[in-house]
Write a protein that holds these residues in place. Structure first.
Motif, mmCIF file in Angstrom:
data_model
loop_
_atom_site.group_PDB
_atom_site.id
_atom_site.type_symbol
_atom_site.label_atom_id
_atom_site.label_comp_id
_atom_site.label_asym_id
_atom_site.label_seq_id
_atom_site.Cartn_x
_atom_site.Cartn_y
_atom_site.Cartn_z
ATOM 1 N N LYS A 106 0.835 -1.198 0.000
ATOM 2 C CA LYS A 106 0.000 0.000 0.000
ATOM 3 C C LYS A 106 0.872 1.251 0.000
ATOM 4 O O LYS A 106 1.831 1.356 0.774
ATOM 5 N N LYS A 107 0.538 2.191 -0.869
ATOM 6 C CA LYS A 107 1.212 3.490 -0.860
ATOM 7 C C LYS A 107 0.492 4.377 0.151
ATOM 8 O O LYS A 107 -0.710 4.595 0.040
ATOM 9 N N LEU A 108 1.237 4.870 1.124
ATOM 10 C CA LEU A 108 0.664 5.609 2.242
ATOM 11 C C LEU A 108 1.265 7.007 2.344
ATOM 12 O O LEU A 108 2.431 7.223 2.002
ATOM 13 N N ALA A 109 0.465 7.942 2.801
ATOM 14 C CA ALA A 109 0.948 9.262 3.221
ATOM 15 C C ALA A 109 0.842 9.310 4.738
ATOM 16 O O ALA A 109 -0.138 8.826 5.308
ATOM 17 N N PHE A 110 1.840 9.881 5.384
ATOM 18 C CA PHE A 110 1.847 9.870 6.852
ATOM 19 C C PHE A 110 2.273 11.218 7.403
ATOM 20 O O PHE A 110 2.958 12.007 6.735
ATOM 21 N N ALA A 111 1.864 11.485 8.624
ATOM 22 C CA ALA A 111 2.333 12.647 9.388
ATOM 23 C C ALA A 111 2.360 12.250 10.854
ATOM 24 O O ALA A 111 1.366 11.755 11.391
ATOM 25 N N LEU A 112 3.509 12.438 11.468
ATOM 26 C CA LEU A 112 3.699 12.143 12.888
ATOM 27 C C LEU A 112 4.292 13.389 13.531
ATOM 28 O O LEU A 112 5.374 13.831 13.144
ATOM 29 N N ILE A 113 3.566 13.975 14.487
ATOM 30 C CA ILE A 113 3.999 15.218 15.135
ATOM 31 C C ILE A 113 3.968 15.038 16.650
ATOM 32 O O ILE A 113 2.969 14.548 17.200
ATOM 33 N N VAL A 114 5.054 15.443 17.304
ATOM 34 C CA VAL A 114 5.132 15.402 18.770
ATOM 35 C C VAL A 114 5.509 16.790 19.273
ATOM 36 O O VAL A 114 6.455 17.397 18.777
ATOM 37 N N ASN A 115 4.757 17.287 20.244
ATOM 38 C CA ASN A 115 5.031 18.578 20.886
ATOM 39 C C ASN A 115 5.284 18.386 22.377
ATOM 40 O O ASN A 115 4.605 17.584 23.037
ATOM 41 N N ASN A 116 6.247 19.145 22.890
ATOM 42 C CA ASN A 116 6.480 19.231 24.344
ATOM 43 C C ASN A 116 6.846 17.896 24.983
ATOM 44 O O ASN A 116 6.367 17.552 26.060
ATOM 45 N N TYR A 117 7.728 17.164 24.314
ATOM 46 C CA TYR A 117 8.190 15.895 24.858
ATOM 47 C C TYR A 117 9.246 16.141 25.934
ATOM 48 O O TYR A 117 9.868 17.202 26.001
#
Length: 494
Positions: free
Chosen positions: A461-472
């Motif tokens: 499968k061709k996938l688009a992704f976004a992973l965002i982390v704030n204030n770790y």
């Protein structure tokens, strides 16, 4: 008959086995998401994940994909994709050299020479070979002046940066950023990527002052307060440059490493348009074409109430590399200045208003027309450096999905760093299914880490992704490792 039932049983067993393998892969990804959520750096963090199927835009996996988060430089995909579609991959910025007044029989120009900026972020850059070098442009313009018979200028060189607003940095950028190379902002007439290199000679003892021996290029009117000291070997660039646009005063603090004979640190040029006028005026004088009066800018003349509206006649026109090449550096090298030029030019291109706010409106309207729900978005610049930017992971993946049918898609795709191969992910994802497969734009500001892009998972499968982390919590390197493991799990999924 028994054989028939045996064949059916084998078929059903195969289906069950295949289903179980799919289920295990999905369970493994779900487990990875759960594990990530409960790691110690995430105790006080806000984060979200969006993964969508590129075949139909359906949600493949998500966790808090509706949450508004600071995206850092992943916002560059949002800006650059829109700019490519709106202006076209072959769009070129234009810088015009012109003159006013008249040339007499002795070759004396009784008038001024103008450098009329067209918002080009590559003017004087070292990234594109000789075509964009300052010396190349100066020499070509000088030859054009000679062809016009000009030998002396009874006037001055005036830089006109009025195509863009005079505020070179967005108002929400932080004081600790705007004096540094990544916080240069963009002018209507930029030059040398609006950056200056400070060259230090580290001391022979740790803790002693590091000597500032020169700047490259030389800016004689720059006032520098140097409080930089020498740190341990291999400690790298720990210098911060403090200073605001149009102020020639710069404060340098922090450390450079012990060991090398020279160590360079980059910062921002206070007034790029004035620097351009000064450099060209000095160049003409060095060639024997005397310019009688001191260089200036249209803005400085306006401040002094001396704005003039003389008719300008063309001398030489310089064109930037095409937009497709500029976008490559926006995303592959995460160039903030280039990204800010794109958003302002979007405003000028669509509304004849070269401001960040106009450009942001144009970019957002582009995505709305593409069917992207922008609820949860607050965009303050084009690069992602502002900490007032917020976006949802779902918006990022939705834009990556919506752009796939645009003519510029391949250019955007090729501009994204390749896992294990190039850019900010060159040293990541080694010996995993993501290596050489994933295209990922990263984003980093204090307390923020993000990745967005494309991959093909183990199931094809061709996938688009976004992973965002704030204030770790904890170290940046630890957060990067955890995010790498989660994205590898996405790549391994079926």
């Amino acid at each position: 008959m028994a054989l028939k039932y045996k064949i059916v049983a084998i078929f059903l067993l195969g289906c069950i086995t295949q289903y179980n393998s799919h289920a295990q892969a999905k369970d493994a990804l779900d487990s990875a998401i759960q594990k990530f959520s409960f790691t110690s750096p995430m105790v006080h963090a806000s984060w979200g994940l969006s993964v969508i199927d590129m075949s139909d835009g359906s949600v493949y996996r998500s966790f808090n994909d509706h949450l508004s988060l600071m995206p850092a430089s992943t916002l560059k995909t949002f800006t650059s994709a829109a700019a490519l579609s709106l202006m076209g991959e072959d769009f070129r910025f234009k810088t015009t050299f012109a003159y006013s007044g008249s040339v007499d029989s002795a070759g004396v120009l009784n008038g001024n020479i103008y450098i009329i900026g067209g918002g080009d972020p590559t003017f004087g850059s070292w990234r594109f070979g000789g075509e964009t070098y300052m010396d190349t442009i100066w020499h070509r313009t000088y030859r054009s002046l000679r062809e016009l018979g000009i030998t002396t200028v009874v006037g001055r060189v005036i830089a006109d940066a009025s195509i863009f607003e005079y505020m070179t940095v967005p108002p929400s950028w932080q004081w600790e950023d705007m004096g540094n190379y990544y916080g240069t902002g963009v002018a209507g007439l930029s030059i040398h990527e609006n950056s200056v290199r400070y060259v230090f000679r580290p001391a022979k003892r740790i803790g002693d002052p590091a000597q500032l021996i020169r700047t490259e290029p030389e800016i004689p009117y720059l006032e520098v307060v140097n409080n930089v000291t020498t740190n341990r070997k291999w400690s790298g660039d720990q210098v911060y440059v403090y200073g605001s646009p149009y102020s020639n005063l710069r404060f340098l603090t922090g450390t450079v490493p012990y060991g090398p004979a020279e160590f360079m640190v980059s910062g921002s040029i206070p007034d790029p348009a004035f620097f351009a006028a000064t450099q060209f005026s000095n160049f003409l004088n060095s060639k024997g074409m005397e310019v009688l009066f001191a260089p200036t800018t249209l803005l400085q003349m306006e401040w002094m109430g001396a704005y003039e509206r003389n008719v300008r006649k063309p001398i030489y026109v310089h064109y930037s590399p095409p937009l497709k090449q500029i976008v490559y550096y926006v995303n592959m090298n995460s160039n903030n200045m280039y990204a800010e030029a794109l958003v302002k030019m979007c405003g000028h291109h669509a509304k004849k208003e070269g401001t960040t706010s106009a450009g942001v409106e144009v970019v957002q309207e582009f995505w709305r027309k593409k069917g992207v729900n922008l609820s949860g978005l607050n965009q303050k610049d084009g690069s992602g450096l502002s900490r007032k930017n917020i976006i949802t992971p779902r918006i990022l993946t939705e834009t990556l999905y919506r752009i796939k049918d645009e003519q510029c898609f391949d250019i955007l795709y090729e501009s994204l760093p390749v896992a294990g191969v190039s850019g900010s992910v060159k040293n990541m994802f080694k010996k995993s299914s993501a290596e050489g497969n994933m295209r990922a734009k990263s984003g980093t500001i204090s307390g923020v880490k993000a990745y967005t892009g494309y991959l093909t998972n183990a199931g094809g499968k061709k996938l688009a992704f976004a992973l965002i982390v704030n204030n770790y919590d904890g170290k940046h390197s630890e957060m990067v490792k955890l995010m790498e493991e989660l994205l590898i799990a996405v790549s391994n999924s079926d």
